[in-house]
Design an enzyme around this catalytic site. Structure first.
Site, PDB file in Angstrom:
ATOM      1  N   LYS B 116      47.518  60.870  52.980  1.00  0.00           N
ATOM      2  CA  LYS B 116      46.342  61.736  52.853  1.00  0.00           C
ATOM      3  C   LYS B 116      46.541  62.871  51.850  1.00  0.00           C
ATOM      4  O   LYS B 116      45.586  63.275  51.177  1.00  0.00           O
ATOM      5  CB  LYS B 116      45.958  62.306  54.217  1.00  0.00           C
ATOM      6  N   HIS B 235      37.659  60.726  68.236  1.00  0.00           N
ATOM      7  CA  HIS B 235      37.677  60.643  66.775  1.00  0.00           C
ATOM      8  C   HIS B 235      37.407  59.226  66.277  1.00  0.00           C
ATOM      9  O   HIS B 235      37.761  58.882  65.156  1.00  0.00           O
ATOM     10  CB  HIS B 235      39.003  61.145  66.198  1.00  0.00           C
ATOM     11  N   ARG B 292      39.232  49.163  52.998  1.00  0.00           N
ATOM     12  CA  ARG B 292      38.989  47.886  53.682  1.00  0.00           C
ATOM     13  C   ARG B 292      37.505  47.770  53.983  1.00  0.00           C
ATOM     14  O   ARG B 292      36.747  48.708  53.753  1.00  0.00           O
ATOM     15  CB  ARG B 292      39.748  47.888  55.003  1.00  0.00           C
TER      16      ARG B 292
END
Lengths: 172, 496
Positions: B116, B235, B292
């Site tokens: 990230k 989440h 993806r």
């Protein structure tokens, strides 16, 4: 004729007056009246017209549980026959705070050993179901009497994974 | 074009991919573990290959076994679906070495965007707005605490290798900071084998808005507009829709442009998703790129009329997208509800088991992408998603009532599912008004329980009536299937 029913954790009485398999009968749920006609469509489907409202109900049985599904909702009914009520009662008595998984799952980790003294809320066993882990905690201060499972064991609700012996302090 | 594709996944997404392959005249190879011998994706494929034990590391996560399966069956390409190995650069790399086409971006792109902090640096460099915070990873709690002071509380602690909400903590003030970092680090180490963390400013009441992108090997990059995915539990998304009720045409254009910039900056090829957080003031910030096919891709398919899996395969085969940005004209409104084997009355705890009855809804504008059937035992080893119900209608309100109607016609008996909860969300004012942010569940549905309304009375009547009317077959002969006693049998001791 009155029938006690157990739907999830709700108990209610369904009364049937003038049962007529070919036509209308009066069903009452806790005194709420429904003029009802019933028709079986197949082994797992019945058609109900209650107070003018038509409804298809799907019914499935498994062990001592019956599922009745209407309009996207599924209701679970407990078998109220004597044998299974006795069985369930004794299970519930045994369960007073026993360490059992909430869902079918796999044991990932055992956090305590036999003979350990544990505090209320202390983690005992970690189980995993569908990628989600849950820690089963001690319901009261206790001594770990027996560990009745192993890592990677498949366990189900009702299986007692850890036998606890309550510490004296609970009664103080 | 490929003659044969191996699908390295299971459940609804494997079935979804098989359908497109079949329509393209491409043979399919499914793979399965010992828990999935009778699974729908196995039944629907042309050929299937046994991988091993139910434990994911010995089956669906085992790269050697997947590659071996592709070689033995002569598959020319591997579609990874979502989850499992989809965002693992090692599978993409291994495919490259073995001369098998990986249907997804190149391994270096998966690797960069999977870290990230690297992804944030790439976006910052390309002038895509990122959430204020760190671009260098750290495991040093003292250093992180200093950064937190600099950014200003509240902050989000996130795992550099993160995903699916793992290794993520919200910290309101300095008091709980060190402890949150330690537990996030432990969780990240366990889940990803990498405990590095970074910090981001926690935005106030953001929405999660993502853009579908398509990029081919010839330098063409387009977007297929947004998906609003603010409704989440743990989440993880549970309801998605497009278009987002929050975007104006100007904002939509700006964000679409940023998504394309992000894809180009990362050297992206194939289908991907650029996720943004949109705050109350209308500012948007880059969150991450999912390299993806997304779970929620069908809402985009319904509003654009495109088949994203087909486009993925075409792009992987080296063909150009064949569409320009101006060719993409979305119409109508689509909503997706995820049907999970979870108990919504018990903090969405997974609820595996045998499905006794299953019947899916149909009718105008209803699509159901499903991986199960009546009699199937949902295994405990994998993600609890059973299916995705997607509706399409001319506008949002029509889509909302269509979803409600479809959910009411959805029958899953034997295990708990999210269906009754989703019906209540569809009926809620908050959803109807489009007032949805990532705190939607806590704000409106905390501790949700099904209402005891007239429907329960009718279910009780059906329960008693089922015993009274007798059966078509076994019951009429006095034999009760599976030992279920009718009230006729048990009524003796209950007579009043």
């Amino acid at each position: 004729m009155k029938y006690p029913v157990v739907c999830g954790d709700k108990k209610a009485t369904v009364a049937v007056e003038g049962w007529n398999p070919e036509g209308e009968s009066l069903f009452s749920v806790e005194e709420r009246p429904y003029r009802t006609t019933v028709k079986r469509i197949s082994d797992d489907t019945i058609l109900i017209r209650a107070n003018g409202r038509i409804l298809k109900a799907f019914i499935a049985n498994e062990r001592d549980e019956q599922f009745v599904c209407v309009k996207g909702r599924c209701y679970s009914f407990k078998d109220t026959s004597s044998a299974s009520v006795r069985r369930r009662r004794s299970e519930q008595e045994d369960r007073g705070g026993d360490v059992t998984p909430p869902m079918p799952s796999v044991v990932v980790k055992i956090l305590v050993s036999e003979g350990d003294k544990v505090e209320k809320g202390q983690g005992l066993i970690v189980v995993s179901a569908m990628k989600m882990e849950t820690t089963l905690k001690a319901p009261y201060p206790a001594i770990v009497k027996k560990i009745k499972t192993a890592v990677n064991a498949r366990v189900a609700p009702g299986d007692i994974l850890v036998e606890l012996q309550e510490s004296e302090q609970r009664h103080e | 074009m490929f003659r044969k594709i191996l699908i390295a996944n299971r459940g609804e997404i494997a079935v979804r991919i098989i359908r497109t392959c079949t329509e393209m005249g491409i043979a399919t190879v499914s793979v399965y573990s010992s828990a999935d011998e009778g699974a729908l994706h196995v039944l629907e494929s042309d050929e299937s290959f046994f991988l091993g034990d139910a434990e994911p590391s010995r089956s669906y996560l085992n790269i050697d076994k997947i590659i071996d399966a592709a070689k033995q069956t002569g598959a020319q390409a591997i579609h990874p679906g979502y989850g499992f190995l989809a965002e693992n650069p090692l599978l993409a790399e291994r495919c490259l070495q073995e001369g098998i086409v990986f249907i997804g971006p190149p391994p270096n792109v998966i690797r960069d965007l999977g870290k990230k902090t690297i992804a944030r640096s790439i976006m910052k460099e390309a002038n895509v707005p990122v959430i204020p915070g760190m671009t260098e990873p750290s495991t040093d709690i003292a250093e992180l605490a200093l950064e937190a002071e600099r950014i200003g509380y509240p902050v989000m602690v996130k795992a550099v290798a993160g995903g699916g909400g793992k290794g993520m903590r919200e910290v309101a003030d300095p008091a709980g900071f060190a402890e949150s970092c330690l537990s996030a680090r432990r969780e990240a180490e366990k889940a990803f084998g990498d405990g590095s963390l970074y910090l981001e400013k926690r935005l106030s009441k953001p929405r999660h808005v993502e853009f579908q992108i398509l990029a081919d090997a010839h330098g063409n990059v387009i977007h297929l507009f947004e998906r609003e995915c603010s409704i989440q539990r743990r989440h993880q998304k549970i309801i998605e829709e497009t278009p987002s009720p929050a975007l104006t045409p100007e904002l939509r254009e700006k964000m679409g442009h940023a998504a394309i910039t992000a894809a180009k900056a990362a050297g992206y090829i194939n289908a991907g998703t650029v996720e943004f957080l949109l705050d109350e003031s209308g500012e948007f910030y880059f969150l991450e790129v999912n390299t993806r096919i997304q779970v929620e891709h069908p809402v985009t398919e319904l509003t654009t009329g495109l088949d994203l899996v087909r486009l993925q395969i075409e792009i992987a085969a080296g063909n150009p997208i064949g569409l320009k940005q101006e060719d993409i004209i979305p119409r109508g409104h689509a909503i997706e509800c995820r049907i999970y084997a979870e108990d919504p009355e018990n903090s969405f705890f997974p609820c595996p088991g045998r499905i006794l009855l299953y019947q899916e809804p149909s009718g105008p504008g209803v699509r159901n992408d499903c991986g199960v059937y009546s009699g199937f035992t949902v295994p405990i080893e994998y993600d609890p998603i059973l299916s995705k119900l997607i509706v399409f209608a001319p506008d949002r309100e029509a889509a909302r009532v269509r979803m409600l109607r479809a959910l009411e016609n959805y029958l899953v008996a034997g295990i708990k599912t999210t269906i009754p909860f989703l019906m209540d969300v569809m009926k809620s004012d908050a959803f109807r008004l489009g007032d949805i942010r990532t705190d939607f569940m806590d704000e409106h549905f905390k501790g949700w329980k099904a209402k005891n309304d007239a429907m329960m009375d009718l279910a009780m009547i059906a329960h008693v009536a089922d015993g009274l009317v007798g059966s078509k077959s076994a019951r009429s002969h006095g034999k009760i299937k599976k030992g279920w006693p009718t009230p006729w049998q048990s009524l003796g001791q209950w007579r009043f």
